[in-house]
Design a protein around this motif. Structure first.
Motif, PDB file in Angstrom:
ATOM      1  N   PHE A   4       0.840  -1.206   0.000  1.00 22.58           N
ATOM      2  CA  PHE A   4       0.000   0.000   0.000  1.00 22.58           C
ATOM      3  C   PHE A   4       0.867   1.245   0.000  1.00 22.58           C
ATOM      4  CE2 PHE A   4      -2.106   3.435   2.290  1.00 22.58           C
ATOM      5  CZ  PHE A   4      -3.365   3.473   1.712  1.00 22.58           C
ATOM      6  N   ALA A   5       0.539   2.190  -0.865  1.00 19.15           N
ATOM      7  CA  ALA A   5       1.226   3.488  -0.889  1.00 19.15           C
ATOM      8  C   ALA A   5       0.203   4.570  -1.211  1.00 19.15           C
ATOM      9  CB  ALA A   5       2.342   3.498  -1.925  1.00 19.15           C
ATOM     10  N   ALA A   6       0.063   5.531  -0.305  1.00 17.46           N
ATOM     11  CA  ALA A   6      -0.858   6.645  -0.528  1.00 17.46           C
ATOM     12  C   ALA A   6      -0.424   7.827   0.310  1.00 17.46           C
ATOM     13  CB  ALA A   6      -2.292   6.248  -0.184  1.00 17.46           C
ATOM     14  N   SER A   7      -0.807   9.009  -0.128  1.00 17.10           N
ATOM     15  CA  SER A   7      -0.497  10.239   0.603  1.00 17.10           C
ATOM     16  C   SER A   7      -1.747  11.102   0.664  1.00 17.10           C
ATOM     17  CB  SER A   7       0.631  11.024  -0.087  1.00 17.10           C
ATOM     18  OG  SER A   7       1.827  10.282  -0.105  1.00 17.10           O
ATOM     19  N   LEU A   8      -1.929  11.740   1.801  1.00 18.10           N
ATOM     20  CA  LEU A   8      -3.057  12.644   2.005  1.00 18.10           C
ATOM     21  C   LEU A   8      -2.546  14.074   2.013  1.00 18.10           C
ATOM     22  CD1 LEU A   8      -6.016  13.282   2.767  1.00 18.10           C
ATOM     23  CD2 LEU A   8      -5.375  12.901   5.156  1.00 18.10           C
ATOM     24  N   VAL A   9      -3.155  14.923   1.184  1.00 17.26           N
ATOM     25  CA  VAL A   9      -2.803  16.337   1.118  1.00 17.26           C
ATOM     26  C   VAL A   9      -3.823  17.139   1.916  1.00 17.26           C
ATOM     27  CG1 VAL A   9      -2.278  18.288  -0.380  1.00 17.26           C
ATOM     28  CG2 VAL A   9      -1.931  15.955  -1.218  1.00 17.26           C
ATOM     29  N   LEU A  10      -3.323  17.938   2.869  1.00 13.34           N
ATOM     30  CA  LEU A  10      -4.180  18.775   3.697  1.00 13.34           C
ATOM     31  C   LEU A  10      -3.714  20.221   3.638  1.00 13.34           C
ATOM     32  CD1 LEU A  10      -4.248  16.514   6.904  1.00 13.34           C
ATOM     33  CD2 LEU A  10      -6.103  16.729   5.231  1.00 13.34           C
ATOM     34  N   ARG A  11      -4.613  21.126   4.007  1.00 13.87           N
ATOM     35  CA  ARG A  11      -4.261  22.535   4.194  1.00 13.87           C
ATOM     36  C   ARG A  11      -4.584  22.909   5.634  1.00 13.87           C
ATOM     37  NH1 ARG A  11      -6.343  25.790  -1.219  1.00 13.87           N
ATOM     38  NH2 ARG A  11      -4.830  24.872  -2.680  1.00 13.87           N
ATOM     39  N   GLY A  39       2.307  10.844   4.063  1.00 13.47           N
ATOM     40  CA  GLY A  39       2.534   9.661   3.247  1.00 13.47           C
ATOM     41  C   GLY A  39       2.502   8.403   4.104  1.00 13.47           C
ATOM     42  N   ILE A  40       1.837   7.371   3.608  1.00 14.83           N
ATOM     43  CA  ILE A  40       1.673   6.132   4.362  1.00 14.83           C
ATOM     44  C   ILE A  40       2.022   4.940   3.481  1.00 14.83           C
ATOM     45  CG2 ILE A  40       0.036   4.657   5.606  1.00 14.83           C
ATOM     46  CD1 ILE A  40      -1.560   7.176   6.277  1.00 14.83           C
ATOM     47  N   GLY A  41       2.924   4.112   3.976  1.00 12.48           N
ATOM     48  CA  GLY A  41       3.271   2.877   3.286  1.00 12.48           C
ATOM     49  C   GLY A  41       3.036   1.694   4.197  1.00 12.48           C
ATOM     50  N   VAL A  42       2.394   0.650   3.671  1.00 17.33           N
ATOM     51  CA  VAL A  42       2.051  -0.534   4.470  1.00 17.33           C
ATOM     52  C   VAL A  42       2.481  -1.785   3.721  1.00 17.33           C
ATOM     53  CG1 VAL A  42       0.233  -1.765   5.695  1.00 17.33           C
ATOM     54  CG2 VAL A  42       0.018   0.705   5.336  1.00 17.33           C
ATOM     55  N   ASN A  43       3.183  -2.664   4.418  1.00 17.92           N
ATOM     56  CA  ASN A  43       3.589  -3.946   3.834  1.00 17.92           C
ATOM     57  C   ASN A  43       2.405  -4.917   3.905  1.00 17.92           C
ATOM     58  OD1 ASN A  43       6.252  -2.939   3.620  1.00 17.92           O
ATOM     59  ND2 ASN A  43       6.736  -3.651   5.682  1.00 17.92           N
ATOM     60  N   LEU A  44       1.591  -4.889   2.889  1.00 10.53           N
ATOM     61  CA  LEU A  44       0.431  -5.779   2.888  1.00 10.53           C
ATOM     62  C   LEU A  44       0.808  -7.203   2.510  1.00 10.53           C
ATOM     63  CD1 LEU A  44      -2.346  -3.568   1.256  1.00 10.53           C
ATOM     64  CD2 LEU A  44      -2.026  -4.106   3.673  1.00 10.53           C
ATOM     65  N   GLY A  83      -1.948 -14.040   7.604  1.00  7.33           N
ATOM     66  CA  GLY A  83      -2.611 -14.800   6.551  1.00  7.33           C
ATOM     67  C   GLY A  83      -3.684 -14.015   5.830  1.00  7.33           C
ATOM     68  N   ALA A  84      -3.907 -12.754   6.229  1.00  9.99           N
ATOM     69  CA  ALA A  84      -4.943 -11.920   5.610  1.00  9.99           C
ATOM     70  C   ALA A  84      -4.396 -11.265   4.348  1.00  9.99           C
ATOM     71  CB  ALA A  84      -5.425 -10.865   6.595  1.00  9.99           C
ATOM     72  N   ARG A  85      -5.129 -11.382   3.260  1.00 10.54           N
ATOM     73  CA  ARG A  85      -4.747 -10.731   2.005  1.00 10.54           C
ATOM     74  C   ARG A  85      -5.732  -9.582   1.759  1.00 10.54           C
ATOM     75  NH1 ARG A  85      -1.488 -12.176  -2.220  1.00 10.54           N
ATOM     76  NH2 ARG A  85      -1.231 -14.299  -1.412  1.00 10.54           N
ATOM     77  N   ILE A  86      -5.254  -8.370   1.961  1.00  8.00           N
ATOM     78  CA  ILE A  86      -6.089  -7.172   1.822  1.00  8.00           C
ATOM     79  C   ILE A  86      -5.632  -6.386   0.597  1.00  8.00           C
ATOM     80  CG2 ILE A  86      -6.864  -5.039   2.927  1.00  8.00           C
ATOM     81  CD1 ILE A  86      -7.756  -7.569   4.385  1.00  8.00           C
ATOM     82  N   ALA A  87      -6.554  -6.086  -0.302  1.00 10.68           N
ATOM     83  CA  ALA A  87      -6.214  -5.290  -1.477  1.00 10.68           C
ATOM     84  C   ALA A  87      -5.907  -3.860  -1.055  1.00 10.68           C
ATOM     85  CB  ALA A  87      -7.366  -5.306  -2.481  1.00 10.68           C
ATOM     86  N   PRO A  88      -4.905  -3.222  -1.669  1.00 17.40           N
ATOM     87  CA  PRO A  88      -4.573  -1.839  -1.295  1.00 17.40           C
ATOM     88  C   PRO A  88      -5.760  -0.887  -1.402  1.00 17.40           C
ATOM     89  CG  PRO A  88      -2.828  -2.773  -2.649  1.00 17.40           C
ATOM     90  CD  PRO A  88      -3.950  -3.761  -2.658  1.00 17.40           C
TER      91      PRO A  88
END
Length: 248
Positions: free
Chosen positions: A61-68, A135-140, A162-167
């Motif tokens: 998983f890779a995503a970033s949140l933009v805030l003001r 920015g958030i990175g998760v080893n899924l 054992g859980a397989r979670i889609a990003p």
């Protein structure tokens, strides 16, 4: 469990591939009208703290949140705690019973290993934040190469539970959980976020070592103060540390 509702007022941009979601978020920030998630199915040149590379095997998983943010930079940066809490909330809902914990300042642990990292970047002018990128990175599904000596081993959600979670599924849950924590932060300030974070903190009350570019300090992890500083009880007294890498 029921699928979460995408939070009102938050945008999202879904990309197939990008160098870094944080870099892309900073490039897009000026043209965004409100808080927006930048998601990438593949991130090729992710970054961690202190400029370290963050490796992203396919399926992670890779995503970033933009805030003001309306707050000054120091206060706005406390959202790193809100973000790690939100990720803990989302993962706990998706994988009930997972042995999750939060490591100061902004990692999420699973079964004692590093599952996720959070990186804050931004721009400011005149003492005010123009943009804050979380920015958030998760080893899924996969883990990167071993890191520096003494660092916690990386683990993946799949290997440990054992859980397989889609990003994309994690994004939906994380966005909803973050929106709830952000609303709490705006309404009540840092205090409830701090209390909730401490309730999930790894090694609270135990000996840790905080390492900076100037040296290292070891002591009992006493608390996180109102400014987000790590507070250690050391042989030389109580020390508040604003920024460091923590080793167990």
């Amino acid at each position: 469990m029921n699928d979460p509702v995408w939070p009102e007022g938050y945008g999202r941009r879904m990309l197939a591939q990008v160098d870094s979601t944080n870099a892309e978020a900073m490039r897009q920030a000026g043209g965004l009208s409100g808080p927006t998630w930048i998601f990438a199915a593949r991130q090729l040149s992710g970054r961690g703290r202190r400029g370290r590379a963050w490796r992203d095997p396919a399926g992670n998983f890779a995503a970033s949140l933009v805030l003001r943010p309306a707050e000054p930079p120091g206060q706005a940066a406390l959202r790193s705690f809100a973000a790690s809490l939100a990720l803990h909330d989302a993962l706990s809902a998706l994988v009930p019973g997972a042995e999750l914990a939060l490591k100061w300042p902004n990692d999420v642990l699973l079964s004692g290993g590093k599952l996720a990292g959070i990186l804050l970047e931004g721009s400011s002018a005149g003492g005010r934040m123009m943009h804050l990128v979380i920015g958030i990175g998760v080893n899924l599904t996969g883990v990167p190469e071993p890191g520096e000596a003494g660092a916690l081993p990386a683990v993946s959600l799949l290997s440990e539970t054992g859980a397989r979670i889609a990003p994309e599924v994690l994004l939906d849950h994380l966005a909803a959980c973050y929106a709830a924590r952000e609303a709490e932060f705006q309404a009540e300030g840092f205090a409830p976020i701090r209390a909730a974070w401490l309730a999930r903190a790894a090694r609270l009350g135990q000996e840790v070592t905080a390492r900076t570019m100037r040296g290292e300090t070891s002591g009992r992890f006493e608390t996180v103060d109102a400014g987000g500083n790590l507070v250690l009880s050391t042989a030389d007294g109580r020390r508040a540390i604003p920024a460091a890498d923590v080793y167990f």
